[in-house]
Design a protein around this motif. Structure first.
Motif, PDB file in Angstrom:
ATOM      1  N   GLY A  95      77.186   2.677  39.810  1.00  0.00           N
ATOM      2  CA  GLY A  95      76.527   3.822  39.172  1.00  0.00           C
ATOM      3  C   GLY A  95      75.095   4.051  39.628  1.00  0.00           C
ATOM      4  N   LYS A  96      74.552   3.122  40.419  1.00  0.00           N
ATOM      5  CA  LYS A  96      73.142   3.215  40.815  1.00  0.00           C
ATOM      6  C   LYS A  96      72.964   3.517  42.301  1.00  0.00           C
ATOM      7  CE  LYS A  96      71.888  -0.392  37.486  1.00  0.00           C
ATOM      8  NZ  LYS A  96      71.709  -1.842  37.491  1.00  0.00           N
ATOM      9  N   ALA A  97      74.013   3.286  43.092  1.00  0.00           N
ATOM     10  CA  ALA A  97      73.856   3.442  44.545  1.00  0.00           C
ATOM     11  C   ALA A  97      75.118   4.008  45.174  1.00  0.00           C
ATOM     12  CB  ALA A  97      73.523   2.087  45.168  1.00  0.00           C
ATOM     13  N   TRP A  98      74.940   4.603  46.346  1.00  0.00           N
ATOM     14  CA  TRP A  98      76.070   4.991  47.188  1.00  0.00           C
ATOM     15  C   TRP A  98      76.043   4.122  48.434  1.00  0.00           C
ATOM     16  CZ3 TRP A  98      73.874  10.413  46.288  1.00  0.00           C
ATOM     17  CH2 TRP A  98      74.465  10.996  45.153  1.00  0.00           C
ATOM     18  N   ARG A  99      77.225   3.898  48.969  1.00  0.00           N
ATOM     19  CA  ARG A  99      77.316   3.098  50.196  1.00  0.00           C
ATOM     20  C   ARG A  99      77.954   3.953  51.288  1.00  0.00           C
ATOM     21  NH1 ARG A  99      80.547  -1.871  48.847  1.00  0.00           N
ATOM     22  NH2 ARG A  99      81.641  -0.419  47.490  1.00  0.00           N
ATOM     23  N   ILE A 100      77.178   4.229  52.315  1.00  0.00           N
ATOM     24  CA  ILE A 100      77.666   5.072  53.408  1.00  0.00           C
ATOM     25  C   ILE A 100      77.957   4.186  54.622  1.00  0.00           C
ATOM     26  CG2 ILE A 100      77.169   7.051  54.884  1.00  0.00           C
ATOM     27  CD1 ILE A 100      75.312   8.098  52.712  1.00  0.00           C
ATOM     28  N   GLY A 101      79.225   4.140  54.972  1.00  0.00           N
ATOM     29  CA  GLY A 101      79.656   3.292  56.071  1.00  0.00           C
ATOM     30  C   GLY A 101      79.586   4.003  57.414  1.00  0.00           C
ATOM     31  N   LEU A 102      79.143   3.254  58.418  1.00  0.00           N
ATOM     32  CA  LEU A 102      79.185   3.723  59.810  1.00  0.00           C
ATOM     33  C   LEU A 102      79.875   2.601  60.569  1.00  0.00           C
ATOM     34  CD1 LEU A 102      75.550   5.041  60.347  1.00  0.00           C
ATOM     35  CD2 LEU A 102      77.635   6.425  60.330  1.00  0.00           C
ATOM     36  N   MET A 103      81.186   2.566  60.410  1.00  0.00           N
ATOM     37  CA  MET A 103      81.914   1.411  60.927  1.00  0.00           C
ATOM     38  C   MET A 103      82.830   1.802  62.085  1.00  0.00           C
ATOM     39  SD  MET A 103      83.023  -0.523  57.437  1.00  0.00           S
ATOM     40  CE  MET A 103      81.808  -1.141  56.269  1.00  0.00           C
ATOM     41  N   GLY A 104      82.719   1.052  63.182  1.00  0.00           N
ATOM     42  CA  GLY A 104      83.634   1.215  64.309  1.00  0.00           C
ATOM     43  C   GLY A 104      83.736   2.651  64.787  1.00  0.00           C
ATOM     44  N   TYR A 105      84.969   3.143  64.834  1.00  0.00           N
ATOM     45  CA  TYR A 105      85.232   4.499  65.317  1.00  0.00           C
ATOM     46  C   TYR A 105      84.554   5.547  64.428  1.00  0.00           C
ATOM     47  CZ  TYR A 105      88.016   8.623  66.567  1.00  0.00           C
ATOM     48  OH  TYR A 105      88.413   9.871  66.951  1.00  0.00           O
ATOM     49  N   GLY A 106      84.222   5.164  63.197  1.00  0.00           N
ATOM     50  CA  GLY A 106      83.565   6.095  62.280  1.00  0.00           C
ATOM     51  C   GLY A 106      82.089   6.306  62.590  1.00  0.00           C
ATOM     52  N   ALA A 107      81.499   5.395  63.376  1.00  0.00           N
ATOM     53  CA  ALA A 107      80.068   5.490  63.681  1.00  0.00           C
ATOM     54  C   ALA A 107      79.851   6.476  64.831  1.00  0.00           C
ATOM     55  CB  ALA A 107      79.504   4.100  64.029  1.00  0.00           C
ATOM     56  N   ARG A 108      79.967   7.777  64.490  1.00  0.00           N
ATOM     57  CA  ARG A 108      79.871   8.838  65.505  1.00  0.00           C
ATOM     58  C   ARG A 108      78.932   9.938  65.027  1.00  0.00           C
ATOM     59  NH1 ARG A 108      85.271   9.058  64.625  1.00  0.00           N
ATOM     60  NH2 ARG A 108      85.474  11.315  64.542  1.00  0.00           N
ATOM     61  N   ARG A 109      78.327  10.617  65.978  1.00  0.00           N
ATOM     62  CA  ARG A 109      77.389  11.698  65.654  1.00  0.00           C
ATOM     63  C   ARG A 109      78.007  12.767  64.762  1.00  0.00           C
ATOM     64  NH1 ARG A 109      74.964  12.218  71.526  1.00  0.00           N
ATOM     65  NH2 ARG A 109      73.534  10.474  71.351  1.00  0.00           N
ATOM     66  N   GLU A 110      79.224  13.174  65.073  1.00  0.00           N
ATOM     67  CA  GLU A 110      79.823  14.278  64.317  1.00  0.00           C
ATOM     68  C   GLU A 110      80.004  13.899  62.846  1.00  0.00           C
ATOM     69  OE1 GLU A 110      82.817  13.269  67.229  1.00  0.00           O
ATOM     70  OE2 GLU A 110      84.301  14.237  65.966  1.00  0.00           O
ATOM     71  N   ASN A 111      80.323  12.618  62.582  1.00  0.00           N
ATOM     72  CA  ASN A 111      80.463  12.174  61.196  1.00  0.00           C
ATOM     73  C   ASN A 111      79.125  12.213  60.469  1.00  0.00           C
ATOM     74  OD1 ASN A 111      83.155  11.731  61.598  1.00  0.00           O
ATOM     75  ND2 ASN A 111      83.110   9.528  61.213  1.00  0.00           N
ATOM     76  N   ILE A 112      78.077  11.806  61.181  1.00  0.00           N
ATOM     77  CA  ILE A 112      76.743  11.795  60.569  1.00  0.00           C
ATOM     78  C   ILE A 112      76.299  13.217  60.250  1.00  0.00           C
ATOM     79  CG2 ILE A 112      74.305  11.248  60.993  1.00  0.00           C
ATOM     80  CD1 ILE A 112      75.391   8.864  62.703  1.00  0.00           C
TER      81      ILE A 112
END
Ligand code: PLP
Length: 373
Positions: A343-360
């Motif tokens: 309830g206090k934080a969000w966790r934004i993953g940039l893992m593996g194939y997900g760590a891409r400019r378009e996702n950001i």
């Protein structure tokens, strides 16, 4: 007929895992199932083992993928290396350190807990004190990349302390493997486990593990049998060993292993160093964008995990409503806070194939839109 095939939408997974799966991995898993003792499959498993040794930076022969998720890799390390009554130093700075402690307790071993604040790395000074105060301890266990908070611990420093004091090390590398340097041989890690669904960008359900020579020696000299038949590595290894010695232990998840083989192939093609550098570059890009829209990090800069970015939820913002809007309007998943950070934080993953400019770019634009409503 009320039942239909399940057809999930294509989401962008920027939470704590599972991460975006490589399209090549999904394609590999759709290939024909063959027998798990078929010579062709055995050959694939030998190659998979070599790829895992590359990912872990080790020559350990006992390197394999358990047919179970990361938590089973954790349990395998503890039940094989710890006997009832032995003393284990467990570092706790988040949810997964607490899970390690639970394993130690259930074995009937004695835990010495070293607590560090949530959102911070494990403090090496405190570990050194615990090692001095407990010369009879046998094992030091810690989480390299604490996914519940986004903090990265100095694994090389802790392993050096353990080695000097003659302690075995158990290291959780579920989120670190592939995303930040993990050097099993150079750092002298004795037992390490990971997961398929974080920076390896494979589907969930497999746990790469590696046991070094001192861990194998401990396993061979145990006074009591490993209490778990399925996770007893002396039995599992008979199955993974090559040289035509392979014997039945359990039915391997054949297609899931095609997927892990393909995921590790992608990592090998990119190169470990290049993958680590990409995770850093993408983290910096995301951090810049988040700070520009007024979002603040939980973890101090020098202890941050590039692949898991934990940010404070701004005051007055409805946590659930924001995450629901991201999911429904943008097909974008980010992670909720866990444990002390729920309830206090969000966790934004940039893992593996997900760590891409378009996702950001999508994540920043979507957050800006949803927070502005
Ligand atoms: C995800 C995770 C685990 C557990 O892995 P599962 O595959 O969910 O069982 C353990 N440790 C850490 C640090 C993790 O991020």
């Amino acid at each position: 007929m009320p039942f239909q095939s399940f057809n999930p939408p294509r989401r962008i997974l920027m939470g704590p895992g599972p991460s975006d799966v490589y399209p090549q991995v999904l394609a590999a898993q759709a290939r024909p199932t063959i027998g798990h003792l078929d010579p062709l499959f055995v050959g694939m498993m030998d190659e998979l083992k070599a790829l895992l040794q590359y990912a872990f930076q080790t020559t350990n022969p006992m390197t394999l993928a358990l047919s179970a998720p990361g938590s089973a890799g954790m349990e395998a390390c503890f039940v094989n290396l710890v006997e009832p009554g032995e003393k284990v130093i467990v570092c706790r700075n988040g949810v997964f350190g607490a899970r390690m402690l639970e394993n130690v307790k259930r074995i009937g071993a004695e835990a010495v807990v070293v607590d560090s604040p949530w959102g911070r790395a494990v403090e090496p000074g405190k570990v050194q004190e615990a090692i001095k105060a407990h010369p009879d301890a046998k094992v030091l266990a810690f989480v390299h990349a604490e996914t519940s908070t986004g903090a990265l611990t100095d694994a090389a420093a802790l392993c050096a302390m353990a080695e000097e004091a003659g302690l075995l090390t158990i290291v959780d590398a579920v989120t670190s493997l592939g995303g930040v340097p993990v050097k099993v041989d150079e750092w002298g890690i004795d037992a390490i486990y990971s997961g398929s669904q974080k920076c390896l960008s494979c589907v969930p359900g497999l746990s790469p593990v590696s046991f070094g020579p001192r861990a194998v020696e401990k396993l061979k000299s145990r006074k009591s049998p490993v209490q778990s038949w399925f996770l007893d590595q002396s039995l599992v290894m008979g199955y993974w060993q090559g040289d035509g010695k392979r014997s039945y232990h359990h039915t391997a998840p054949v297609n899931a292993l095609y997927g892990l083989h393909e995921a590790l192939l992608q990592l090998h093609h990119e190169g470990l160093e290049a993958s680590w550098a990409r995770h850093w570059a993408m983290h910096e890009r995301l951090a810049e964008g988040l700070e520009a829209i007024g979002l603040e990090f939980v973890v101090p800069k020098e202890e941050r995990l590039p692949q898991l970015n934990t940010i404070h939820i701004p005051a007055g913002v409805d946590d659930g409503a924001v995450r629901a809007a991201l999911l429904n309007d943008y097909n974008l998943e980010i992670g909720a806070g866990l444990g002390d950070l729920a309830g206090k934080a969000w966790r934004i993953g940039l893992m593996g194939y997900g760590a891409r400019r378009e996702n950001i770019a999508l994540c920043l634009a979507a957050l800006k839109d949803v927070l502005g409503r």
